[in-house]
Design a protein around this motif. Structure first.
Motif, PDB file in Angstrom:
ATOM      1  N   UNK A  98      26.508 -13.787  40.466  1.00 31.45           N
ATOM      2  CA  UNK A  98      26.047 -13.917  39.232  1.00 31.45           C
ATOM      3  C   UNK A  98      26.237 -12.603  38.272  1.00 31.45           C
ATOM      4  N   UNK A  99      25.434 -12.319  37.393  1.00 32.32           N
ATOM      5  CA  UNK A  99      25.537 -11.300  36.536  1.00 32.32           C
ATOM      6  C   UNK A  99      25.708  -9.975  37.227  1.00 32.32           C
ATOM      7  N   UNK A 100      26.703  -9.109  36.560  1.00 38.05           N
ATOM      8  CA  UNK A 100      26.941  -7.870  37.076  1.00 38.05           C
ATOM      9  C   UNK A 100      25.892  -6.837  36.707  1.00 38.05           C
ATOM     10  N   UNK A 101      25.273  -6.215  37.626  1.00 39.22           N
ATOM     11  CA  UNK A 101      24.188  -5.296  37.630  1.00 39.22           C
ATOM     12  C   UNK A 101      24.640  -3.851  37.537  1.00 39.22           C
ATOM     13  N   UNK A 102      24.813  -3.205  36.377  1.00 42.76           N
ATOM     14  CA  UNK A 102      25.348  -2.151  35.895  1.00 42.76           C
ATOM     15  C   UNK A 102      24.747  -1.318  34.810  1.00 42.76           C
ATOM     16  N   UNK A 103      24.256   0.041  35.452  1.00 40.16           N
ATOM     17  CA  UNK A 103      23.503   0.770  34.417  1.00 40.16           C
ATOM     18  C   UNK A 103      24.396   1.776  33.920  1.00 40.16           C
ATOM     19  N   UNK A 104      25.839   2.075  34.479  1.00 41.61           N
ATOM     20  CA  UNK A 104      26.492   3.050  34.013  1.00 41.61           C
ATOM     21  C   UNK A 104      26.929   2.948  32.589  1.00 41.61           C
ATOM     22  N   UNK A 105      27.204   4.179  31.789  1.00 41.67           N
ATOM     23  CA  UNK A 105      27.501   3.881  30.455  1.00 41.67           C
ATOM     24  C   UNK A 105      29.051   4.156  30.309  1.00 41.67           C
TER      25      UNK A 105
END
Lengths: 73, 209
Positions: B105-112
């Motif tokens: 499912x959706x890509x978990x990503x906090x990086x800017x």
């Protein structure tokens, strides 16, 4: 085409903002493996995981294909 | 991609015996066919680490997440797309070309920082930002308990980043490690210092930097 930035070991850096060419990525394989070998064991594949059953069935008891040796990269 | 192009790509992937190349070629092919349907995938987990480090970590499966999609990614669509590749299984995991492919499912990503891109044989492969992978692996190496395989991954990622084999935003690594989602700045800083020392270079977090 712009020349790629180079790492401290002289191979193309995996860039942040532009795509890396296939050739540049291939050119850095051995250097990247050697760098990792300086700080951890050469092969760090996990001995087990939740996917064990399907992987060992597909890879004749192993969890994946055997890795190339560093000097073959 | 035309059916004969897919057929040739699959034959090449099936015959490939180098696990890292096999993963990258398959990621390129799978990404290309999903892209034709307006769906962008990103490689996460062990395969992403392998592409960055050549770390001899990857096993026989490859994880891809949906980064964005212009159409609803239904089960039916997933099965139809993977049928183009003569895959078997589903609805989230298939066997194709001698590997397992998981489309999650959706890509978990906090990086800017941006998703990195490698030009593969069938088109570019998008890879989870190295900054988030580093912080994530350091966290997994300590919590819920010490986990040496994750620590070895973190060490190899850090070494490649410290030697500029991967262009890395160290300010972003620090920001992520201080974020409540990770809260592992002290662990991360210590491991960066240790790897810098092992490589005989200065840490990006040295007070003089």
């Amino acid at each position: 085409m712009n020349k790629p930035k180079l790492s401290k070991s002289g191979v193309p850096t995996i860039p942040m903002n532009e795509p890396m060419s296939w050739e540049d990525w291939l050119a850095g394989r051995r250097a990247r493996r050697e760098t990792g070998n300086r700080v951890a064991p050469e092969i760090i594949r996990r001995p087990t995981s939740s996917s064990d059953q399907r992987l060992r069935k597909l890879f004749h008891g192993e969890r994946g294909l055997p890795f190339k040796k560093t000097d073959e990269l | 991609m035309k059916p004969d192009q897919i057929k040739r790509a699959l034959a090449d992937i099936t015959a490939e015996t180098d696990p890292t190349l096999k993963h990258l070629k398959l990621a390129s092919l799978v990404s290309a066919v999903f892209r034709e349907h307006g769906i962008e995938l990103v490689v996460v987990g062990g395969s992403a680490i392998e592409f960055y480090t050549e770390g001899a970590y990857v096993s026989g499966d490859i994880d891809l997440c949906v980064d964005y999609s212009s159409t609803a990614l239904t089960v039916r669509l997933r099965q139809e797309v993977m049928a183009q590749l003569q895959a078997t299984g589903g609805p989230r995991s298939w066997q194709v070309g001698g590997l397992y492919v998981d489309v999650l499912a959706g890509f978990e990503n906090l990086a800017r920082t941006p998703v990195r891109r490698l030009d593969g044989p069938c088109g570019h492969v998008r890879i989870s930002p190295v900054e988030e992978l580093i912080v994530e692996r350091v966290l997994i190496s300590r919590y819920p308990g010490d986990y040496p395989p994750a620590r070895d991954c973190a060490k190899k990622l850090l070494a490649a980043a410290l030697l500029a084999e991967i262009e890395t935003d160290w300010t972003e690594v620090k920001r992520l490690a201080e974020d409540p989602a990770y809260k592992n700045w002290n662990d991360l800083k210590q491991l960066v210092h240790e790897q810098a020392q092992a490589l005989q270079i200065r840490s990006p977090y040295h007070p003089d930097e």
